[in-house]
Design an enzyme around this catalytic site. Sequence first.
Site, PDB file in Angstrom:
ATOM      1  N   ARG A  94      31.693  87.099  -8.323  1.00  0.00           N
ATOM      2  CA  ARG A  94      32.018  86.256  -9.015  1.00  0.00           C
ATOM      3  C   ARG A  94      33.623  86.065  -8.913  1.00  0.00           C
ATOM      4  O   ARG A  94      34.589  86.054  -8.640  1.00  0.00           O
ATOM      5  CB  ARG A  94      31.264  85.704 -10.515  1.00  0.00           C
ATOM      6  CG  ARG A  94      32.089  85.355 -11.502  1.00  0.00           C
ATOM      7  CD  ARG A  94      31.890  84.025 -11.470  1.00  0.00           C
ATOM      8  NE  ARG A  94      33.314  83.999 -12.249  1.00  0.00           N
ATOM      9  CZ  ARG A  94      34.378  83.584 -11.980  1.00  0.00           C
ATOM     10  NH1 ARG A  94      35.148  83.972 -11.595  1.00  0.00           N
ATOM     11  NH2 ARG A  94      35.294  82.775 -13.255  1.00  0.00           N
ATOM     12  N   TYR A  95      33.839  87.634  -9.059  1.00  0.00           N
ATOM     13  CA  TYR A  95      35.377  87.877  -8.919  1.00  0.00           C
ATOM     14  C   TYR A  95      35.475  88.538  -7.230  1.00  0.00           C
ATOM     15  O   TYR A  95      34.951  90.215  -7.466  1.00  0.00           O
ATOM     16  CB  TYR A  95      35.474  88.783  -9.756  1.00  0.00           C
ATOM     17  CG  TYR A  95      34.667  88.322 -11.463  1.00  0.00           C
ATOM     18  CD1 TYR A  95      35.396  87.546 -12.305  1.00  0.00           C
ATOM     19  CD2 TYR A  95      33.451  89.234 -12.158  1.00  0.00           C
ATOM     20  CE1 TYR A  95      35.748  87.760 -13.668  1.00  0.00           C
ATOM     21  CE2 TYR A  95      32.539  88.894 -13.160  1.00  0.00           C
ATOM     22  CZ  TYR A  95      34.374  87.661 -13.757  1.00  0.00           C
ATOM     23  OH  TYR A  95      33.870  86.886 -15.099  1.00  0.00           O
ATOM     24  N   ARG A  98      34.766  93.151  -7.071  1.00  0.00           N
ATOM     25  CA  ARG A  98      33.721  93.805  -7.621  1.00  0.00           C
ATOM     26  C   ARG A  98      32.355  92.498  -7.125  1.00  0.00           C
ATOM     27  O   ARG A  98      32.968  91.676  -7.787  1.00  0.00           O
ATOM     28  CB  ARG A  98      33.796  94.160  -8.932  1.00  0.00           C
ATOM     29  CG  ARG A  98      34.416  92.907  -9.839  1.00  0.00           C
ATOM     30  CD  ARG A  98      35.281  93.541 -10.514  1.00  0.00           C
ATOM     31  NE  ARG A  98      35.602  93.036 -11.822  1.00  0.00           N
ATOM     32  CZ  ARG A  98      36.787  92.018 -11.779  1.00  0.00           C
ATOM     33  NH1 ARG A  98      37.453  91.759 -11.196  1.00  0.00           N
ATOM     34  NH2 ARG A  98      36.663  91.634 -13.090  1.00  0.00           N
ATOM     35  N   CYS A 107      13.006  96.375 -16.681  1.00  0.00           N
ATOM     36  CA  CYS A 107      13.474  97.349 -17.811  1.00  0.00           C
ATOM     37  C   CYS A 107      12.189  97.708 -18.373  1.00  0.00           C
ATOM     38  O   CYS A 107      11.570  96.705 -18.743  1.00  0.00           O
ATOM     39  CB  CYS A 107      13.975  95.888 -18.361  1.00  0.00           C
ATOM     40  SG  CYS A 107      15.865  95.599 -18.663  1.00  0.00           S
ATOM     41  N   CYS A 111      15.060  93.354 -24.185  1.00  0.00           N
ATOM     42  CA  CYS A 111      16.137  92.675 -25.264  1.00  0.00           C
ATOM     43  C   CYS A 111      16.831  91.320 -25.593  1.00  0.00           C
ATOM     44  O   CYS A 111      16.284  90.472 -24.714  1.00  0.00           O
ATOM     45  CB  CYS A 111      17.774  93.484 -25.235  1.00  0.00           C
ATOM     46  SG  CYS A 111      17.600  95.098 -24.720  1.00  0.00           S
ATOM     47  N   CYS A 114      19.112  89.169 -24.021  1.00  0.00           N
ATOM     48  CA  CYS A 114      19.048  89.527 -22.693  1.00  0.00           C
ATOM     49  C   CYS A 114      19.903  88.208 -22.000  1.00  0.00           C
ATOM     50  O   CYS A 114      18.844  86.717 -22.152  1.00  0.00           O
ATOM     51  CB  CYS A 114      17.635  90.017 -22.051  1.00  0.00           C
ATOM     52  SG  CYS A 114      18.380  89.876 -20.311  1.00  0.00           S
ATOM     53  N   ARG A 116      20.411  87.625 -19.220  1.00  0.00           N
ATOM     54  CA  ARG A 116      19.792  87.751 -17.639  1.00  0.00           C
ATOM     55  C   ARG A 116      18.160  87.410 -17.886  1.00  0.00           C
ATOM     56  O   ARG A 116      17.362  87.256 -16.981  1.00  0.00           O
ATOM     57  CB  ARG A 116      20.096  89.019 -16.779  1.00  0.00           C
ATOM     58  CG  ARG A 116      20.606  88.074 -15.162  1.00  0.00           C
ATOM     59  CD  ARG A 116      20.669  89.527 -14.179  1.00  0.00           C
ATOM     60  NE  ARG A 116      22.381  89.508 -14.414  1.00  0.00           N
ATOM     61  CZ  ARG A 116      23.110  89.577 -14.037  1.00  0.00           C
ATOM     62  NH1 ARG A 116      22.737  91.886 -14.164  1.00  0.00           N
ATOM     63  NH2 ARG A 116      24.379  90.018 -14.406  1.00  0.00           N
ATOM     64  N   ASP A 277      26.564  84.911 -25.056  1.00  0.00           N
ATOM     65  CA  ASP A 277      27.166  84.238 -24.095  1.00  0.00           C
ATOM     66  C   ASP A 277      25.500  82.717 -24.283  1.00  0.00           C
ATOM     67  O   ASP A 277      24.980  82.854 -25.275  1.00  0.00           O
ATOM     68  CB  ASP A 277      26.162  84.548 -22.624  1.00  0.00           C
ATOM     69  CG  ASP A 277      27.335  85.211 -22.060  1.00  0.00           C
ATOM     70  OD1 ASP A 277      28.554  85.424 -22.482  1.00  0.00           O
ATOM     71  OD2 ASP A 277      26.658  86.498 -21.294  1.00  0.00           O
ATOM     72  N   ASP A 314      32.748  85.345 -22.037  1.00  0.00           N
ATOM     73  CA  ASP A 314      32.471  84.743 -20.658  1.00  0.00           C
ATOM     74  C   ASP A 314      32.016  83.311 -20.689  1.00  0.00           C
ATOM     75  O   ASP A 314      31.138  83.276 -21.291  1.00  0.00           O
ATOM     76  CB  ASP A 314      30.906  86.071 -20.122  1.00  0.00           C
ATOM     77  CG  ASP A 314      31.138  85.925 -18.673  1.00  0.00           C
ATOM     78  OD1 ASP A 314      31.151  85.304 -17.807  1.00  0.00           O
ATOM     79  OD2 ASP A 314      30.749  87.213 -17.862  1.00  0.00           O
ATOM     80  N   LYS A 321      35.287  86.407 -17.468  1.00  0.00           N
ATOM     81  CA  LYS A 321      35.209  86.592 -18.843  1.00  0.00           C
ATOM     82  C   LYS A 321      37.127  86.615 -18.970  1.00  0.00           C
ATOM     83  O   LYS A 321      37.641  86.078 -18.090  1.00  0.00           O
ATOM     84  CB  LYS A 321      34.901  87.846 -18.784  1.00  0.00           C
ATOM     85  CG  LYS A 321      33.886  88.701 -17.907  1.00  0.00           C
ATOM     86  CD  LYS A 321      34.003  90.330 -18.385  1.00  0.00           C
ATOM     87  CE  LYS A 321      32.011  90.100 -17.921  1.00  0.00           C
ATOM     88  NZ  LYS A 321      31.192  89.755 -16.491  1.00  0.00           N
TER      89      LYS A 321
END
Length: 355
Positions: A94-95, A98, A107, A111, A114, A116, A277, A314, A321
Amino acid sequence: MHETPSDGLITTKEELEHHLSLTEEELAFDYHTTQVLPLRIPSNFLDLIDTNNPQDPIRRQVVPTSAELFSHPQEDLDPLAEVSHSVTQRLIHRYQSRVAFLTTDICPIHCRHCFRRRFTGTFQGPATDEQIEEASAYVAEHPEVKEILFTGGDVLTLSDARLKQMIAAFRSKRKDLVIRLCTRMPASYPMRITKALITMLGEFSTAPFYLMTQFNHPRELTEQAIKAVSLFVNAGIPAMNQTVLLKGVNDSVDVLETLCNQLVFNRIKPYYLFQGDLVSGTSHFRVPLQTGLALEQELRRRLSGLAMPLYAIDLPEGGGKVPLNQGYLTEQSGCGVWTFRTVEGELRSYPDPEV
Ligand SMILES: *Cc1c(COP(=O)(O)O)cnc(C)c1O
Ligand code: SF4
């Protein structure tokens, strides 16, 4: 093989009820639905919950409520458009400089906030040899990529051997690639972080690793968590923290101030404070932007530069971001004089050099 806690892991409503008396909202969650992230709480994390407080900030992060079954029309399962920015099956570019590699969907903890959740806990498992090969070939051909985020899921659910193989695959093609290990393991299951893991990482000495943690509340910084992080830091791996701003968890200036100061004290740099988000089923966690901006302003007054995270959002539809603050630059008068608001709310002007 992957390393996840098995002793005392809570995955059913019945197990949960042994430990907590569930509130109406918690009981109204559909524990059998396959539409949302399943329940998953390691017992060490469950032990952090104050059972007398139904609003406990640790509890809110891991015990689902019926609010999760509701999706706001503007929410989406993939608001950051990670799928459309995927350049291979598991690699998101996306960037410019990176990339993010989805090492696994597994996981030790689920959470409830989350972001994602379209991927986390979907039983896809660790990246396959082919997916690693494909992603490392991409990075090899893209020298503009300087850093890779090993994310997920939680990268440290991989065994040491599997992680070593994954690192080797990327570093053999790009010796200069900085690797960020994005993991909640120091908070969620600190026992996973062993001397053997750190020794293995030490075998890769051509470029640095960074540890990227997620602590959202000071109570997550247990003695064991601090010890786990210090194993990395003592081995020369810097630790950075990303906190998610969460209603009823840490949307208080005192809580965030304490968290950030304790992070710095334990050699963890507060890196980002994320605005929530627009992810489906998480609206009950989102803090109004006005509240977030006020928190940022007061934190900037109270915290040192070292302890101050960057408050960021984001943007939806994969906008990326951007930093958030009330704006300290208030006006440019047109004749090259800039007016600023100080942290205390006074005004100061700053002239440009004359040309
Ligand atoms: C956040 C993010 C990164 C890293 O961004 P930084 O601002 O460098 O921390 C990289 N890739 C994706 C897809 C991200 O969401
Ligand atoms: S640890 Fe990270 S990836 Fe795992 S459920 Fe929590 S927020 Fe999602």
